[in-house]
Write a protein that holds these residues in place. Structure first.
Motif, mmCIF file in Angstrom:
data_model
loop_
_atom_site.group_PDB
_atom_site.id
_atom_site.type_symbol
_atom_site.label_atom_id
_atom_site.label_comp_id
_atom_site.label_asym_id
_atom_site.label_seq_id
_atom_site.Cartn_x
_atom_site.Cartn_y
_atom_site.Cartn_z
ATOM 1 N N UNK A 17 10.372 -1.428 20.381
ATOM 2 C CA UNK A 17 10.222 -0.162 21.102
ATOM 3 C C UNK A 17 10.369 1.020 20.152
ATOM 4 N N UNK A 18 11.313 0.909 19.213
ATOM 5 C CA UNK A 18 11.501 1.956 18.211
ATOM 6 C C UNK A 18 10.254 2.118 17.352
ATOM 7 N N UNK A 19 9.717 1.006 16.880
ATOM 8 C CA UNK A 19 8.571 1.074 15.974
ATOM 9 C C UNK A 19 7.268 1.441 16.695
ATOM 10 N N UNK A 20 7.136 1.021 17.927
ATOM 11 C CA UNK A 20 5.906 1.304 18.683
ATOM 12 C C UNK A 20 6.010 2.603 19.494
ATOM 13 N N UNK A 21 7.179 3.227 19.467
ATOM 14 C CA UNK A 21 7.428 4.442 20.259
ATOM 15 C C UNK A 21 7.129 4.172 21.736
ATOM 16 N N UNK A 22 7.779 3.154 22.252
ATOM 17 C CA UNK A 22 7.617 2.773 23.647
ATOM 18 C C UNK A 22 8.979 2.746 24.339
ATOM 19 N N UNK A 23 8.960 2.929 25.651
ATOM 20 C CA UNK A 23 10.192 2.859 26.432
ATOM 21 C C UNK A 23 10.313 1.499 27.089
ATOM 22 N N UNK A 24 11.556 1.086 27.292
ATOM 23 C CA UNK A 24 11.814 -0.187 27.958
ATOM 24 C C UNK A 24 12.694 0.072 29.175
ATOM 25 N N UNK A 25 12.687 -0.860 30.083
ATOM 26 C CA UNK A 25 13.537 -0.751 31.262
ATOM 27 C C UNK A 25 15.001 -0.885 30.855
ATOM 28 N N UNK A 26 15.899 -0.193 31.547
ATOM 29 C CA UNK A 26 17.319 -0.275 31.188
ATOM 30 C C UNK A 26 17.826 -1.720 31.121
ATOM 31 N N UNK A 27 18.515 -2.024 30.054
ATOM 32 C CA UNK A 27 19.061 -3.369 29.901
ATOM 33 C C UNK A 27 20.130 -3.636 30.960
ATOM 34 N N UNK A 28 20.880 -2.600 31.302
ATOM 35 C CA UNK A 28 21.979 -2.767 32.258
ATOM 36 C C UNK A 28 21.473 -3.121 33.645
ATOM 37 N N UNK A 29 20.232 -2.760 33.962
ATOM 38 C CA UNK A 29 19.659 -3.147 35.255
ATOM 39 C C UNK A 29 19.284 -4.625 35.268
ATOM 40 N N UNK A 30 18.859 -5.103 34.111
ATOM 41 C CA UNK A 30 18.380 -6.479 34.031
ATOM 42 C C UNK A 30 19.517 -7.482 33.892
ATOM 43 N N UNK A 31 20.600 -7.059 33.246
ATOM 44 C CA UNK A 31 21.764 -7.936 33.070
ATOM 45 C C UNK A 31 23.015 -7.139 33.428
ATOM 46 N N UNK A 104 11.316 10.628 23.504
ATOM 47 C CA UNK A 104 11.815 11.615 24.471
ATOM 48 C C UNK A 104 13.020 12.330 23.846
ATOM 49 N N UNK A 105 12.742 13.199 22.856
ATOM 50 C CA UNK A 105 13.787 13.770 22.015
ATOM 51 C C UNK A 105 14.592 14.878 22.683
ATOM 52 N N UNK A 106 15.862 14.929 22.285
ATOM 53 C CA UNK A 106 16.766 16.013 22.659
ATOM 54 C C UNK A 106 17.579 16.357 21.411
ATOM 55 N N UNK A 107 17.885 17.636 21.237
ATOM 56 C CA UNK A 107 18.604 18.074 20.038
ATOM 57 C C UNK A 107 19.971 18.636 20.411
ATOM 58 N N UNK A 108 20.915 18.486 19.496
ATOM 59 C CA UNK A 108 22.266 19.000 19.718
ATOM 60 C C UNK A 108 22.856 19.448 18.397
ATOM 61 N N UNK A 109 23.597 20.564 18.458
ATOM 62 C CA UNK A 109 24.305 21.038 17.283
ATOM 63 C C UNK A 109 25.633 20.318 17.143
ATOM 64 N N UNK A 110 25.997 20.003 15.914
ATOM 65 C CA UNK A 110 27.227 19.264 15.654
ATOM 66 C C UNK A 110 27.870 19.720 14.355
ATOM 67 N N UNK A 111 29.072 19.240 14.126
ATOM 68 C CA UNK A 111 29.741 19.372 12.838
ATOM 69 C C UNK A 111 29.727 17.997 12.175
ATOM 70 N N UNK A 143 18.480 13.348 19.064
ATOM 71 C CA UNK A 143 18.644 12.023 19.652
ATOM 72 C C UNK A 143 17.361 11.602 20.366
ATOM 73 N N UNK A 144 17.250 10.321 20.587
ATOM 74 C CA UNK A 144 16.091 9.769 21.267
ATOM 75 C C UNK A 144 16.558 8.516 21.988
ATOM 76 N N UNK A 145 15.823 8.129 22.995
ATOM 77 C CA UNK A 145 16.184 6.913 23.717
ATOM 78 C C UNK A 145 14.956 6.051 23.913
ATOM 79 N N UNK A 146 15.122 4.780 23.622
ATOM 80 C CA UNK A 146 14.061 3.825 23.913
ATOM 81 C C UNK A 146 14.166 3.345 25.359
ATOM 82 N N UNK A 147 15.194 3.785 26.062
ATOM 83 C CA UNK A 147 15.395 3.402 27.464
ATOM 84 C C UNK A 147 14.626 4.367 28.355
ATOM 85 N N UNK A 148 13.869 3.853 29.268
ATOM 86 C CA UNK A 148 12.948 4.643 30.085
ATOM 87 C C UNK A 148 13.650 5.813 30.784
#
Length: 264
Positions: A17-31, A104-111, A143-148
């Motif tokens: 999913x990372x390499x293909x830039x694809x989203x997957x269904x949440x793992x927590x829903x499946x297991x 599906x990127x989001x940015x955040x400022x940090x130290x 940050x980015x998430x491969x989770x849909x």
């Protein structure tokens, strides 16, 4: 508890999913019986694939979900950690191509803390962290998430390397021993407009130092040290901001400095 086969299957799925830039269904829903320990095993499998197949090298660690603002936004109510590799670095002089590198990127400022000595938990204190830190710099984590659709629980974001994407370190540095990191202020701007402000105390309700303490002691349970020379992202002090091509973000942190990131 997941089987070894399930853990490896999820690690492979997230790598693809990372390499293909694809989203997957949440793992927590499946297991639904997946534990946080299972999720860290998946994350380790994902990292191994990045290192073995793509030649990536670990250069640091990140702490995620440290502020109430981010906990509320994501619906995740405990911190987590992920690994930073050399392939995640964005230089201040570069633009980050969202359309070719992220989902599906989001940015955040940090130290960010840069270490000069190893930190090995358990038993690490705030004094130990300050003693081991070479300097701190303003940074952005994208940050980015491969989770849909960011429909994550703690097991999902942990499995997905704490939703890591890319990060950028500012060129201005400060000695954390000369600052009160619980009171430093942060101002984040998007396209010239202030969108959020925060203070160091937003980090685990205390200070970014507390986040590094938590990380060192948590990783110590897994036998993993924070190493001299590594970059440690201490977590956001402000809400995550969804970003799109053409956006420009800057972060200013009192007593430390300023940096900015451009997206295309």
């Amino acid at each position: 508890m997941l089987s070894t086969a399930q853990i490896q299957s999820y690690a492979e799925e997230l790598y693809q999913a990372l390499r293909q830039r694809e989203m997957v269904e949440p793992l927590s829903n499946r297991t639904p019986d997946m534990t946080v320990e299972d999720a860290y095993a998946v994350s380790s499998g994902l990292l191994e694939r990045r290192m073995q197949r793509d030649g990536e090298t670990v250069i640091g660690k990140k702490i995620g979900v440290t502020s109430k603002a981010v906990m509320t936004m994501l619906g995740v109510h405990q911190p987590d950690f992920g690994y930073l590799t050399d392939a995640m670095v964005v230089d201040e002089s570069e633009s980050l191509s969202l359309s070719t590198k992220m989902i599906q990127p989001k940015a955040e400022g940090e130290i960010a803390f840069v270490l000069k000595q190893d930190l090995i938990g358990p038993g690490v204190t705030a004094t130990d962290v300050l003693r081991a830190t070479d300097f701190v710099v303003p940074c952005f984590e994208i940050v980015d998430s491969r989770i849909k659709d960011w429909q994550i629980k703690i097991q999902d974001t942990v499995s997905d390397n704490a939703s890591c994407g890319y990060f950028l370190l500012g060129s201005q540095a400060a000695d954390p021993r000369q600052l009160d990191l619980s009171t430093v202020g942060m101002v984040v701007e998007l396209n010239g407009q202030v969108i959020s402000t925060g203070a160091g105390a937003a980090a685990l309700g205390s200070s970014p130092v507390s986040c590094v303490v938590w990380l060192a002691n948590t990783l110590g349970k897994f036998g993993v040290p924070l190493k001299a020379g590594e970059v440690i992202l201490s977590g956001s002090l402000v809400p995550l901001q969804t970003v799109k091509p053409g956006d420009y973000m800057s972060v200013s942190i009192g007593g430390i400095g300023r940096t900015a990131v451009r997206f295309d």
